[in-house]
Structures are given as C-alpha cells and as structure tokens.
Write a protein that holds these residues in place. Structure first.
Motif, PDB file in Angstrom:
ATOM      1  N   MET A   1       0.858  -1.193   0.000  1.00  0.00           N
ATOM      2  CA  MET A   1       0.000   0.000   0.000  1.00  0.00           C
ATOM      3  C   MET A   1       0.891   1.239   0.000  1.00  0.00           C
ATOM      4  O   MET A   1       1.830   1.359   0.777  1.00  0.00           O
ATOM      5  CB  MET A   1      -0.903   0.019   1.239  1.00  0.00           C
ATOM      6  N   SER A   2       0.609   2.203  -0.872  1.00  0.00           N
ATOM      7  CA  SER A   2       1.425   3.408  -0.964  1.00  0.00           C
ATOM      8  C   SER A   2       1.111   4.360   0.177  1.00  0.00           C
ATOM      9  O   SER A   2       0.018   4.362   0.735  1.00  0.00           O
ATOM     10  CB  SER A   2       1.185   4.109  -2.303  1.00  0.00           C
ATOM     11  N   THR A   3       2.100   5.202   0.523  1.00  0.00           N
ATOM     12  CA  THR A   3       1.923   6.195   1.577  1.00  0.00           C
ATOM     13  C   THR A   3       1.118   7.367   1.043  1.00  0.00           C
ATOM     14  O   THR A   3       1.427   7.904  -0.020  1.00  0.00           O
ATOM     15  CB  THR A   3       3.280   6.689   2.069  1.00  0.00           C
ATOM     16  N   PRO A   4       0.055   7.807   1.732  1.00  0.00           N
ATOM     17  CA  PRO A   4      -0.750   8.933   1.252  1.00  0.00           C
ATOM     18  C   PRO A   4       0.081  10.195   1.110  1.00  0.00           C
ATOM     19  O   PRO A   4       1.028  10.434   1.869  1.00  0.00           O
ATOM     20  CB  PRO A   4      -1.817   9.094   2.345  1.00  0.00           C
ATOM     21  N   ALA A   5      -0.250  11.018   0.135  1.00  0.00           N
ATOM     22  CA  ALA A   5       0.454  12.282  -0.071  1.00  0.00           C
ATOM     23  C   ALA A   5       0.333  13.154   1.168  1.00  0.00           C
ATOM     24  O   ALA A   5      -0.742  13.255   1.780  1.00  0.00           O
ATOM     25  CB  ALA A   5      -0.123  12.998  -1.288  1.00  0.00           C
ATOM     26  N   GLY A   6       1.432  13.807   1.526  1.00  0.00           N
ATOM     27  CA  GLY A   6       1.419  14.705   2.677  1.00  0.00           C
ATOM     28  C   GLY A   6       1.519  14.011   4.012  1.00  0.00           C
ATOM     29  O   GLY A   6       1.377  14.638   5.050  1.00  0.00           O
ATOM     30  N   TRP A   7       1.766  12.705   4.002  1.00  0.00           N
ATOM     31  CA  TRP A   7       1.803  11.917   5.241  1.00  0.00           C
ATOM     32  C   TRP A   7       3.242  11.804   5.712  1.00  0.00           C
ATOM     33  O   TRP A   7       3.997  10.959   5.261  1.00  0.00           O
ATOM     34  CB  TRP A   7       1.218  10.541   4.965  1.00  0.00           C
ATOM     35  N   ASP A   8       3.665  12.691   6.605  1.00  0.00           N
ATOM     36  CA  ASP A   8       5.042  12.682   7.083  1.00  0.00           C
ATOM     37  C   ASP A   8       5.256  11.651   8.181  1.00  0.00           C
ATOM     38  O   ASP A   8       6.271  10.987   8.246  1.00  0.00           O
ATOM     39  CB  ASP A   8       5.429  14.078   7.593  1.00  0.00           C
ATOM     40  N   HIS A   9       4.313  11.565   9.093  1.00  0.00           N
ATOM     41  CA  HIS A   9       4.387  10.583  10.183  1.00  0.00           C
ATOM     42  C   HIS A   9       2.964  10.350  10.670  1.00  0.00           C
ATOM     43  O   HIS A   9       2.071  11.188  10.475  1.00  0.00           O
ATOM     44  CB  HIS A   9       5.268  11.095  11.326  1.00  0.00           C
ATOM     45  N   PRO A  10       2.714   9.216  11.298  1.00  0.00           N
ATOM     46  CA  PRO A  10       1.348   8.927  11.740  1.00  0.00           C
ATOM     47  C   PRO A  10       0.854   9.937  12.762  1.00  0.00           C
ATOM     48  O   PRO A  10       1.546  10.262  13.715  1.00  0.00           O
ATOM     49  CB  PRO A  10       1.479   7.534  12.368  1.00  0.00           C
ATOM     50  N   ARG A  11      -0.334  10.463  12.534  1.00  0.00           N
ATOM     51  CA  ARG A  11      -0.984  11.288  13.559  1.00  0.00           C
ATOM     52  C   ARG A  11      -1.751  10.372  14.496  1.00  0.00           C
ATOM     53  O   ARG A  11      -2.184   9.293  14.107  1.00  0.00           O
ATOM     54  CB  ARG A  11      -1.944  12.291  12.907  1.00  0.00           C
ATOM     55  N   THR A  12      -1.931  10.816  15.714  1.00  0.00           N
ATOM     56  CA  THR A  12      -2.624   9.968  16.681  1.00  0.00           C
ATOM     57  C   THR A  12      -4.137  10.041  16.533  1.00  0.00           C
ATOM     58  O   THR A  12      -4.848   9.227  17.113  1.00  0.00           O
ATOM     59  CB  THR A  12      -2.236  10.371  18.112  1.00  0.00           C
ATOM     60  N   SER A  13      -4.645  10.981  15.752  1.00  0.00           N
ATOM     61  CA  SER A  13      -6.096  11.183  15.667  1.00  0.00           C
ATOM     62  C   SER A  13      -6.833   9.995  15.074  1.00  0.00           C
ATOM     63  O   SER A  13      -8.016   9.797  15.371  1.00  0.00           O
ATOM     64  CB  SER A  13      -6.415  12.432  14.850  1.00  0.00           C
ATOM     65  N   LEU A  14      -6.185   9.196  14.247  1.00  0.00           N
ATOM     66  CA  LEU A  14      -6.860   8.040  13.666  1.00  0.00           C
ATOM     67  C   LEU A  14      -6.539   6.745  14.411  1.00  0.00           C
ATOM     68  O   LEU A  14      -6.934   5.667  13.968  1.00  0.00           O
ATOM     69  CB  LEU A  14      -6.510   7.899  12.176  1.00  0.00           C
ATOM     70  N   TYR A  15      -5.855   6.847  15.537  1.00  0.00           N
ATOM     71  CA  TYR A  15      -5.730   5.697  16.426  1.00  0.00           C
ATOM     72  C   TYR A  15      -7.016   5.611  17.238  1.00  0.00           C
ATOM     73  O   TYR A  15      -7.023   5.737  18.468  1.00  0.00           O
ATOM     74  CB  TYR A  15      -4.527   5.860  17.365  1.00  0.00           C
TER      75      TYR A  15
END
Length: 442
Positions: A1-15
C-alpha cells in the motif's frame, strides 16, 4: 500500500474507532456536541486475584495529544470513505483539544473504580479521545502492574526488561517505559533509550556463539570487543565447560555469566560454587528463560544477581489489559448546569459525577482506604494524600509529566506509593484489593 500524499508521520487522531467520529457527527447535528462534559477513565475491577494496579501511559498519552489533529491526509480519507459528512470534516479540520486533564500520576497505585484520568472539555473534544486514552492506559498499566509484582518478588536484585521480540514494535517501546516506571533497572530496547533516556543493556545471544567454530573463539571475540566486564552466555552447549572457559579467558574480572535454560535454581547454585572455587567471587549470575513474578519468587534462595524478563512482562503476566473504561460522568444541561450521568446496565454500572480522590493514611503513614468524593473533595484529616494531579490546562500541557523527566518522576512515585501501601501487596497469592474504595457523596 502506498503512503498517502502529505503523510510525514502517523498522527494519533486516527488511532481511534469509527464510531467515535460518527458519534461526533450525530452530536453536531443535534447541537449537543458543545455541551461541557466530564469523562472518566477507571477500572471496575483488578485482574483476578491481584491486590493493586499501577498507573502507566499517561505521559505517552499527553505527548500524543500534540499530534491529535486532522490534516489533509486524514480528512481526505474520512471524506473519501464516507466515514463522516462535510460539516463534520469542517469541524475536524480545526480540531484541537482545549480542555483540562487531571489524573493519578504515573507510578501511582490504583484500585477498583479509582478515577485514573478525568477529561473536562466539550463532548465533541473529549469523546474522540476515548479509544486513544484506553489503548494507551490499558496496555501500559497492565505492563507496569505486572512489572511492579516482579520487582517486589526480586527484592534488591535488579530486573532487566528484554521482551521486545515478543510483542509489536511500538508496544515493545511502551512496555520498556512502563517497566522502568515500575522499578525495572534497564531495558534492551534502544528506541526506549533514545525516546525516554532509559538505560539500555545487552551483550550477546546464542547465535553469536553458534556463529564461531568453537565456544572459546566466541568468548575470546566478545571479551576482546566488549571487555572483561561483559557477561557471557554459558548454556549454548555444556554449562560447566563454558564457565571454566570463561574464567580461563577473563580471569577474576569477568563481569557475569548468563543462564537461560534448565533448572535455574539448582544450576545457579552449582555455578556460584564453581565460580567461587575458580576465584571469581565477584562474577555475577544473571538468569533469563520465561521468567514471571512467580519464577522470580522461586529464585529468592538461589545465588542470582539479576533477572532478565521478556514474554511474561510484555503480556502483563497473564493480564494483558487493565480493563479500563472511559465513561461520560457529568455534562451540562440546556441551562448550562452540570448534571451527573451514568450507565446503569446490569453488571456494568458506573457512578456519575465529577470525582476527587484521596488516600487515607493511618498514624504510621500506611494507606487504609481510597476515598472518592463525588462532586466534592474528601476531607483530609492532616496526613492523607490527594491523588489527582492536573496534566493539561486549557489544552496546554503542564511541565514535568512527559519525556525523561516524566519517566523518572513516575519511577519515584511508584517507589513511594509501594512503601505507603499495606504489606499485603508484597504477597503474590490471590486476594482482594489491598485497600477498599469508598465513595463519598454530597
């Protein structure tokens, strides 16, 4: 699966869970999303037979709240997959937690229904934190609670956390942190070392010995590279031969030997005798091999200097979760007045109202009760101890609770709270909570 554009590091909001955001959408629609609310994290019970629990994870939670935001990648995902509607996306685009957070400091003991974390904000801001709060507190508190029992069983002998290979890579780092809070001496996990300034240790595994043509060559290489103070793993082949070879090569300056299999009690006894006979009275013996608090207690009579603990620690020693829940306990009505609310379902009741907690101490400074005041602060008779500390105010993190400072502060809190609890907490046998939790209402 490719990394979404603009995704530098995982945000905690979708945990988080899907339904947290659909609740948000529905509450925005009803107009109730902005009601002031109080949520509380607590455990209805301790793991079966345990006498106390240890709080851990709050510092990680507070660190993660800085990244609990919804950027372009998150909003695109939520909109594209139809999780929430456009109005909700617009709310999330500007989301930032602006409320207050109180709780038991990390390292503190807790009991059934202790108000471990209190979140005060709007419903919209606070409800979305539920999954994130529980995933951290349930995991880290389970590890710290198990670690505390192991440290108690070990007495003055240090315990070393070495369970990284037995769990998820992020859970491994969190486990190392929680273990050190509960009194472990150090960890093998380097990520925990760099993030939290925790001491890391390690020497070699069986594969290093097997790599070389002979055990002697392996020992010679390790000693030449790491020095005479290193610890040599002596049970790859024959333990007695290995110990004799280790002493021959390193002499009395040999730091230690590690035993990882067999009858550890009997083996440690005769290895100690052998080392002493060979003139290595100061060479330490470390034992590993699927240790838990019961195995450590069984080694009390053995001449062991330290314990390396892995699988049982990172799985909570049979209790991999603290079973905490996060419940709405108070909210404002249409007139802006706070009212108590509580779930009343059979076997899952909770007590409504904003809580305040106090640990009652007797004249000797020993804890006797956990007093939880509902809507008021319990009265301190002069030597009691308030338990709730403020971690965030108006969305701003208060100093001292995160990073290396937070870990060391929590470690001291654990040491202090253990000396305060009744002696029954030192028993590994099944039993009731060490002190009762008493509610006081207005």
């Amino acid at each position: 699966m490719s990394t979404p554009a603009g995704w530098d590091h995982p945000r905690t909001s979708l945990y988080t869970d899907h339904y947290e955001l659909t609740m948000l959408q529905a509450s925005l629609h009803s107009g109730a999303a902005h009601r002031r609310s109080v949520f509380e994290a607590f455990a209805r019970r301790l793991p079966d037979g345990r006498r106390y629990g240890i709080v851990a994870g709050t510092g990680r939670l507070l660190e993660g709240l800085a990244d609990f935001r919804f950027g372009e990648a998150e909003l695109d995902f939520l909109g594209r997959t139809g999780v929430v509607n456009q109005d909700t996306l617009e709310y999330l685009a500007n989301y930032r937690f602006t409320g207050d957070i109180w709780g038991y400091p990390e390292g503190e003991a807790y009991f059934p229904n202790s108000p471990i974390l209190i979140v005060e904000s709007t419903f919209a801001e606070a409800c979305m934190l539920e999954t994130y709060v529980l995933s951290i507190l349930n995991h880290d508190s389970a590890i710290a609670s198990a670690a505390s029992r192991m440290v108690t069983a070990a007495g003055t002998r240090p315990c070393i956390e070495m369970g990284s290979r037995r769990t998820h890579e992020e859970a491994a780092t969190a486990s190392a942190r929680a273990a050190v809070i509960a009194g472990f001496h150090s960890t093998s996990n380097l990520e925990a070392g760099i993030r939290y300034g925790i001491k890391t240790v390690g020497t070699a595994a069986h594969s290093f010995t097997l790599l070389h043509d002979t055990e002697r060559e392996a020992f010679e290489a390790q000693l030449a590279s790491l020095g005479e103070g290193t610890s040599l793993l002596v049970d790859t082949y024959d333990v007695e031969t290995a110990v004799r070879t280790a002493v021959e090569l390193a002499g009395p300056k040999l730091g230690g030997v590690r035993l990882d299999s067999g009858d550890l009690v009997a083996q440690a006894q005769w290895v100690r005798r052998l080392l002493d006979e060979l003139g290595n009275e100061n060479t330490r013996i470390m034992v590993t091999s699927d240790l838990d608090e019961f195995a450590i207690a069984g080694l009390q009579s053995a001449p062991v200097d330290s314990y390396g603990v892995g699988t049982s620690l990172v799985t909570g020693s049979g209790a991999p979760t603290a079973s905490m829940v996060y419940k709405l306990v108070s909210r404002t009505d249409d007139a802006g007045n706070f009212i108590s609310v509580a779930k009343a379902a059979k076997n899952k009741t909770s007590m409504g109202g904003r809580k305040y907690a106090l640990r009652k101490l007797n004249e000797r400074g020993t804890a006797t009760q956990e007093i939880v005041g509902i809507g008021h602060r319990p009265e301190d008779d002069g030597n009691d101890r308030p338990l709730l500390q403020q971690f965030m105010k108006n969305g701003e993190l208060l100093p001292g609770w995160t990073g290396h400072e937070g870990v060391m502060r929590a470690r001291q809190r654990h040491a202090d709270t253990m000396t305060e609890l009744p002696a029954v907490v030192n028993r590994l046998q099944r039993g009731e909570p060490a002190i009762p939790t008493i509610y006081e209402e207005n």
